[in-house]
Scaffold this active site. Sequence first.
Site, PDB file in Angstrom:
ATOM      1  N   GLY A 116      34.405  21.846 -65.559  1.00  0.00           N
ATOM      2  CA  GLY A 116      32.983  21.723 -65.238  1.00  0.00           C
ATOM      3  C   GLY A 116      32.763  20.690 -64.151  1.00  0.00           C
ATOM      4  N   GLY A 118      31.987  17.618 -64.308  1.00  0.00           N
ATOM      5  CA  GLY A 118      32.602  16.324 -64.586  1.00  0.00           C
ATOM      6  C   GLY A 118      34.056  16.310 -64.137  1.00  0.00           C
ATOM      7  N   SER A 119      34.818  17.331 -64.575  1.00  0.00           N
ATOM      8  CA  SER A 119      36.252  17.386 -64.227  1.00  0.00           C
ATOM      9  C   SER A 119      36.453  17.564 -62.728  1.00  0.00           C
ATOM     10  CB  SER A 119      36.925  18.561 -64.945  1.00  0.00           C
ATOM     11  OG  SER A 119      36.692  18.491 -66.312  1.00  0.00           O
ATOM     12  N   THR A 141      31.130  26.461 -67.137  1.00  0.00           N
ATOM     13  CA  THR A 141      30.235  25.653 -67.974  1.00  0.00           C
ATOM     14  C   THR A 141      29.048  26.488 -68.424  1.00  0.00           C
ATOM     15  OG1 THR A 141      28.679  23.796 -68.051  1.00  0.00           O
ATOM     16  CG2 THR A 141      29.037  24.737 -65.904  1.00  0.00           C
ATOM     17  N   ASP A 143      26.289  25.045 -68.836  1.00  0.00           N
ATOM     18  CA  ASP A 143      25.137  24.311 -68.291  1.00  0.00           C
ATOM     19  C   ASP A 143      24.670  24.849 -66.938  1.00  0.00           C
ATOM     20  OD1 ASP A 143      25.626  22.718 -70.493  1.00  0.00           O
ATOM     21  OD2 ASP A 143      26.587  21.109 -69.351  1.00  0.00           O
ATOM     22  N   ARG A 178       5.369  31.589 -88.688  1.00  0.00           N
ATOM     23  CA  ARG A 178       5.686  30.247 -88.163  1.00  0.00           C
ATOM     24  C   ARG A 178       6.428  30.354 -86.824  1.00  0.00           C
ATOM     25  NH1 ARG A 178      10.365  29.294 -92.622  1.00  0.00           N
ATOM     26  NH2 ARG A 178       8.712  28.329 -93.834  1.00  0.00           N
ATOM     27  N   MET A 185      21.534  23.833 -75.247  1.00  0.00           N
ATOM     28  CA  MET A 185      22.402  22.894 -74.520  1.00  0.00           C
ATOM     29  C   MET A 185      21.984  22.872 -73.052  1.00  0.00           C
ATOM     30  SD  MET A 185      26.237  23.365 -75.964  1.00  0.00           S
ATOM     31  CE  MET A 185      26.745  22.487 -77.442  1.00  0.00           C
ATOM     32  N   ARG A 262       9.378  25.484 -87.435  1.00  0.00           N
ATOM     33  CA  ARG A 262      10.679  24.928 -87.819  1.00  0.00           C
ATOM     34  C   ARG A 262      11.469  24.706 -86.526  1.00  0.00           C
ATOM     35  NH1 ARG A 262       8.508  24.632 -91.980  1.00  0.00           N
ATOM     36  NH2 ARG A 262       9.200  25.285 -94.053  1.00  0.00           N
ATOM     37  N   HIS A 268      26.939  24.489 -80.809  1.00  0.00           N
ATOM     38  CA  HIS A 268      28.152  24.975 -80.141  1.00  0.00           C
ATOM     39  C   HIS A 268      28.348  26.485 -80.230  1.00  0.00           C
ATOM     40  CE1 HIS A 268      28.638  20.681 -80.271  1.00  0.00           C
ATOM     41  NE2 HIS A 268      29.513  20.801 -79.289  1.00  0.00           N
TER      42      HIS A 268
HETATM   43  O1  F6P Z   1      28.574  20.310 -70.861  1.00  0.00           O
HETATM   44  C1  F6P Z   1      28.683  21.274 -71.850  1.00  0.00           C
HETATM   45  C2  F6P Z   1      27.996  20.857 -73.114  1.00  0.00           C
HETATM   46  O2  F6P Z   1      28.096  21.927 -74.042  1.00  0.00           O
HETATM   47  C3  F6P Z   1      26.554  20.385 -72.987  1.00  0.00           C
HETATM   48  O3  F6P Z   1      25.643  21.439 -72.821  1.00  0.00           O
HETATM   49  C4  F6P Z   1      26.374  19.592 -74.254  1.00  0.00           C
HETATM   50  O4  F6P Z   1      25.387  18.604 -74.107  1.00  0.00           O
HETATM   51  C5  F6P Z   1      27.727  18.944 -74.423  1.00  0.00           C
HETATM   52  O5  F6P Z   1      28.661  19.732 -73.691  1.00  0.00           O
HETATM   53  C6  F6P Z   1      28.167  18.839 -75.859  1.00  0.00           C
HETATM   54  O6  F6P Z   1      29.366  18.141 -75.885  1.00  0.00           O
HETATM   55  P1  F6P Z   1      30.239  17.981 -77.202  1.00  0.00           P
HETATM   56  O7  F6P Z   1      31.038  19.241 -77.376  1.00  0.00           O
HETATM   57  O8  F6P Z   1      31.097  16.814 -76.895  1.00  0.00           O
HETATM   58  O9  F6P Z   1      29.306  17.767 -78.342  1.00  0.00           O
END
Ligand code: F6P
Length: 362
Positions: A116, A118-119, A141, A143, A178, A185, A262, A268
Amino acid sequence: MTIKKVGIMTTGGDCSGLNTVIQRVVDGCKRRKWKIIGIKDGTDGLYMNPACVIELTNESFQFASSHLAGSVLSNGNAHTTNFESSARAGKLASFNKRLQKSLHDLNLDALILVGGNGSLSLAHLYREIYNDVQLVCIPKTVDMDVPLTDKTIGFDTAVQQLVSYCDQLLLTARSHHRWFVVQTMGRDCGQLALSAGVAIGADAILIPEIKFDIENMIKHIKQSKRDYGIIMVSEGITMRGHSGKPADMISRQLNANGIANRTAFPEHIQRAGDTVASDRILAAGFAETALRAIENNETYVMTTIQNGEYKTISLDDFFAAGKHVKDPKIIGAMTSNRYVDPDDVLLQIATDMGIYIGEKRK
Ligand code: F6P
């Protein structure tokens, strides 16, 4: 044709589609009669070389299962020495040197890093690690926050996961009159919430890129004349003077206005699910683009798809194109981030659909 020895690893958060990428890379290497090895746990495993190096053959893996989520190579091991712990201990220089030595010892010609933003930003920052190999990155990713590519591996499957999840929620929502506040994420990028929200026809979509007014959103919900529905909330939104999980903040406001609701946290599950066809096609396109880049002796590049065209761009361009934000985990490192573009066609479509998407674009 020269015989190459190629390595592949998956780093950062997992997502669906990683196994399809690995399978396509392995197939492509075999066709070219190249050697291919897998490095388990990304850079964490590279540090442990040779303990985490495995031969990738169709016999050693059930590649018939390549549509399943997760990664047969795993994505990292928080219990080992890694970028994060080395940065904390002030030992990044020696950590990086050891990674460079591992790659040298493995005698690789090329390394495919599936990661992603970051890497990829770390690979850009610490490029000396990859001095002895051709480095080709493949963006993945849920995201969709990687600059300069229209798609990342795993995004479409994550959208599908949210759609299936919300389809089910709506059934119980209607039975109980409701609303559900669903928190997606995406970190500080709202693309996942926006896409899934449009796909299911949510009544409101709140994303970090657009300011919202809670009173106006509640007015909008009341005007729907329905007593059930979905409010899609990206995990990156904030509300001045309020704290806690974003979905909880919104839920409290709905309660205060007498709207039964709710919260729901798919968490994940968004990174799981059988890889949808469009992600498998993307995986095939990125794998072939990466292997062609290796043939062309390219290095420090990333595969992208732009307006339907598969190509590579330099990691320098990737890094320069995004907004630079502090890496949440690694002291001193910056990450190149992409956000929902104010001209994103989905914003207009959402507005035309009568979805509340906020007030002023930030
Ligand atoms: O960057 C991918 C992601 O799934 C984000 O959407 C989320 O905030 C984060 O990683 C969750 O990270 P972890 O698996 O460390 O809880």
